[in-house]
Scaffold this motif. Sequence first.
Motif, PDB file in Angstrom:
ATOM      1  N   SER A   1       6.391  24.708   8.764  1.00 58.99           N
ATOM      2  CA  SER A   1       7.182  26.065   9.138  1.00 58.99           C
ATOM      3  C   SER A   1       7.835  25.729  10.204  1.00 58.99           C
ATOM      4  O   SER A   1       8.932  26.329  10.336  1.00 58.99           O
TER       5      SER A   1
ATOM      6  N   ARG B   1      16.290  24.964   3.972  1.00 60.81           N
ATOM      7  CA  ARG B   1      15.313  24.697   3.452  1.00 60.81           C
ATOM      8  C   ARG B   1      14.004  25.431   3.658  1.00 60.81           C
ATOM      9  O   ARG B   1      13.087  25.406   3.140  1.00 60.81           O
ATOM     10  N   SER B   2      14.193  25.880   4.903  1.00 59.57           N
ATOM     11  CA  SER B   2      12.911  26.788   5.385  1.00 59.57           C
ATOM     12  C   SER B   2      12.987  28.005   4.807  1.00 59.57           C
ATOM     13  O   SER B   2      13.559  28.654   3.935  1.00 59.57           O
ATOM     14  N   SER B   3      11.432  28.718   5.063  1.00 55.51           N
ATOM     15  CA  SER B   3      11.285  29.776   4.478  1.00 55.51           C
ATOM     16  C   SER B   3      11.199  31.098   5.721  1.00 55.51           C
ATOM     17  O   SER B   3      10.450  31.938   5.594  1.00 55.51           O
ATOM     18  N   HIS B   4      11.899  30.996   6.785  1.00 57.40           N
ATOM     19  CA  HIS B   4      11.996  31.585   7.754  1.00 57.40           C
ATOM     20  C   HIS B   4      12.758  33.017   7.512  1.00 57.40           C
ATOM     21  O   HIS B   4      13.736  32.865   6.703  1.00 57.40           O
ATOM     22  N   PRO B   5      12.386  34.014   7.822  1.00 57.69           N
ATOM     23  CA  PRO B   5      12.827  35.356   7.499  1.00 57.69           C
ATOM     24  C   PRO B   5      14.343  35.555   8.055  1.00 57.69           C
ATOM     25  O   PRO B   5      15.235  36.069   7.357  1.00 57.69           O
TER      26      PRO B   5
ATOM     27  N   SER C   1      10.636  22.535   4.087  1.00 61.04           N
ATOM     28  CA  SER C   1       9.805  23.556   3.177  1.00 61.04           C
ATOM     29  C   SER C   1       8.346  23.311   3.164  1.00 61.04           C
ATOM     30  O   SER C   1       7.582  24.222   2.847  1.00 61.04           O
TER      31      SER C   1
ATOM     32  N   LYS D   1      16.414  32.923   8.665  1.00 60.00           N
ATOM     33  CA  LYS D   1      17.260  31.763   8.684  1.00 60.00           C
ATOM     34  C   LYS D   1      18.556  31.878   8.399  1.00 60.00           C
ATOM     35  O   LYS D   1      19.151  31.012   8.881  1.00 60.00           O
TER      36      LYS D   1
ATOM     37  N   CYS E   1      21.574  30.057   2.445  1.00 58.10           N
ATOM     38  CA  CYS E   1      20.577  30.651   3.360  1.00 58.10           C
ATOM     39  C   CYS E   1      20.507  32.224   3.054  1.00 58.10           C
ATOM     40  O   CYS E   1      19.564  32.896   2.901  1.00 58.10           O
TER      41      CYS E   1
ATOM     42  N   TYR F   1      19.130  32.781  -0.484  1.00 60.48           N
ATOM     43  CA  TYR F   1      17.728  32.732  -0.680  1.00 60.48           C
ATOM     44  C   TYR F   1      16.679  33.131   0.342  1.00 60.48           C
ATOM     45  O   TYR F   1      15.674  32.608   0.648  1.00 60.48           O
ATOM     46  N   THR F   2      17.321  34.189   0.962  1.00 66.96           N
ATOM     47  CA  THR F   2      16.485  34.768   2.056  1.00 66.96           C
ATOM     48  C   THR F   2      15.139  35.378   1.455  1.00 66.96           C
ATOM     49  O   THR F   2      15.079  35.769   0.293  1.00 66.96           O
ATOM     50  N   PRO F   3      13.912  35.316   2.102  1.00 68.45           N
ATOM     51  CA  PRO F   3      12.824  35.446   1.400  1.00 68.45           C
ATOM     52  C   PRO F   3      12.860  37.056   1.115  1.00 68.45           C
ATOM     53  O   PRO F   3      13.042  37.721   1.794  1.00 68.45           O
TER      54      PRO F   3
END
Length: 914
Positions: A782, A819-823, A779, A825, A866, A869-871
């Motif tokens: 990146s 946990r990442s913010s990758h589109p 988080s 993910k 994932c 919680y996709t951005p």
Amino acid sequence: TGSRSHSDHYSGQQRRQHGAKEKPEGTSANEEGFNFNEAASVSAASASAQRGTGKSTATNSKANADYKAPPSSSSSPPLRSGSSSIDNSRKERAMRIYNKIMFLPRKSPLDQSMIVAAEGCLDELARLPPSASHARGRNGEVNADANANANANANADLSPADVAIKLFQRLKDQSVTLTGQMYEYTIQALAKQRDRVSEADALLREYIAVWEGQKRRQQQRKPSRHKQRQQRAMKPPNSILISSVINAHAKDQDNFNAEPAQRAEHLLRTMVRLHDEYADADGASPFAPNTISFTSVIDAWSRRRYAPKAERLLNWMEEYGASYHRMARADVNADEHNASILMGYGPVIVRPNAATYNAVVAAWSRAATDAKRNQGTTRNIDRTEAAENAERMLHRMIDTEGGLPDAITYASVLSAWANSPQQPYGAGRADDILLQMEHALDDAFMENSASASPRAAVPNVVCYNTVLHGWSNANNPERAEEVLCRMVERNERYPLVAPAPNVASFNLTALAWARSGRQDAGRKAQDLLEAMEGMSSAACGAAAAANAENKSDATKANVRPDVVTYNTVLDGWLRGSTIENALCAEELLDSMERGERTVKPDIISFNLVIGAWAKAGEETSRQQQQRQGSNRRSSGVSHINSNGGINTAERAEEILHRMDVAGVQPDTISFNSCISAWSKSGRGTEAADRAEALLLAMEELHKRGKKKGKKSNTRVHPDAITYSAVINAIAQSGDRDAPFRAEAVLARMETMAVFKRSTAKPNTYTYNGILNCWAKSASDISEAAQKADDILSRMEEGGHNMPAPDLVSYCTVVNAWSRSSHPDKATRARQVLDRMMTMTKSISLDRNGSNAARYVRNAHNMVLSCCAYTPREAHRQSREAARQIAIQTYEDIHSQSSPVQPDDATYSNFLLVC
């Protein structure tokens, strides 16, 4: 062993020449009045006259003059390991003859006196114990000098077997007609030495082949009218000699090698063949197998855990004995039969006795006890089935006319059930058999000892301890304590028969409480310890007052607790996993250090207390995380636990420092437990710093230990567990630079392994710690999830000694993507899940909640997370792809072919996607 009739190479004409009467067959040399010294002098003078020189005659006569005939052993067995003075005199006599024979030139023929002396030398060597040694020269050759002092000052040692085989080979090289006694004595000397049993076996086979060849030639010889000179036949190898070699094979210490047992069985079958072929009308022969022969072979297979083989030999033994029992003479009384057996011949009377059945029962018990050691021997035998077979053999022993079962028989059966994997049934079955023994003993006392049943075997302390061990394996401490109380009560009722509990009895009961893992396990184990201390002090006081006249008081003195008792109690406190249990463990350790207890703490005691604080900190941290929420990450601020502010990791490290004060050097386990305490303490950056500091201290101690100085500690060397625990502590710190610190530790570990400064090599658990570091930083960094995925790919490829990934590895990378913010993910996490499911095809998963099934379920749930919680700023195509992945994942976990079942998190995450 067997009858020792000497001078069988003399013909009747030679004995008449020396003034001896014709001796009947079976009479020894001393009984017929034969004089060895006279024979030596006459034979030497005769040989000297024929050769025209007296040089060799003088040497041979002097050699034989040093030899005195051994006493006849046809009526009494030889002295095996008598007093040292007898062994030394035999050693000196044998070595004088040996040295002078070996000193003769190899081309110089040996006359009859030297042959007799050589046979006597072999006889003396056969009587010596295997530990006796003799002088040898520099090059391995025996220095035979006329000067006795030179022989005494030889600079190396030879065993009796070495001397015997060298002398026997010298006689064979001289083309001497070898007698049966020469073979027999040499075989006996070789069989006594463990590393020469194979040579004894080979020489025995040669002896049998030579005797059979001579026997066939005598049978093929045509009778003649002329009175020919009779040649005395070679003494046959008797059953006692063959049984001694069989017994030597059976006692071979290598219980994983089946070759000694195979050789022993081959000799037994050779014995049976010779007896069947050469037995007379009464069923008697020198090769008659006996109970000892069969029992030794059965025991050889039993030691190697070939239980079916041992039982088949027992069946053959019963059939063979029954078939030849009908052929035995009816008019042979017991004394005559025993005398014939001692002389090496007699009718076959083979019946299994208690030792025979015990060997078969022990074979099944060994097959049921240790599964790891049964590899290659009883691989296809189920351990529970082996325990059932052991009990079946017990009932068979009771129902037949063989030896009645004793405490050893019952102890083997109890051990089979106590170590059975089918628990608690196995422990209960062992307890039932023990109760049957107790009831039989009660009935015997009620009916009076004169009319008591002879089949009642009295249980000994081994039987009770075996049942206690079974309840310990079954994690049932209450039943173990019942058995211990029953043991104490029966000893008070029957003090002369029933055994009193010993230290092992209390230790096993305390171990049962420790293994249970209950919160009160430490308290129960400590109660047993205090009971032992009370019984020991009371018994010591009574013994001092009454000079130990009471047997019950004397037996109570045997329950003085030892260091194993205290360590078992400490183990019980450790398994409690609470702060209170850790405090009680440290209090007990303090009392041991102050000398208030009967023993001083050892390294295991300190390690257990360190482990108690480590587990207490782990449990407290887990409870705290549950209260704070699973998504809350540890910060660099130290947490004050609900235990009043006790820092469990600091207490563990204090115990580590106290070891030096107590004079106990810590080892790798001590440091690993302390590092693990810091890694699981939940104290953030402080825990990571202390773990790295302890690692540096270990590396420094390991470096000093290689120099092997007086104060160096050679017990400490960082291993894979050490580095993995440090990496885990760094991962739990929550620092932004935690992944880089962890990779630095990994690089140091790999460098030390490359330059052979340490034997520690990174394993799957080590790399899982690195993956966990990147996952917790996903988080904030990146590229953290991509870094974790790249490490997983390298692990899958397996290059550069990379360990293979496991389910934890895949689940950690999926967690990194969640946990990442990758589109994208969701797509990347689903790809990792597919790779994970490909690997699980070779793993048996339990749908009802095994560890593997939990990891697979968590991976599916994190993929749904994932998707949920996709951005929001992600592209529309990415969000649509996440929705399709969520539907596919939800359908996969609900399909009939799915190895796992959904849980609450599965439904909640899918509802968030909707």
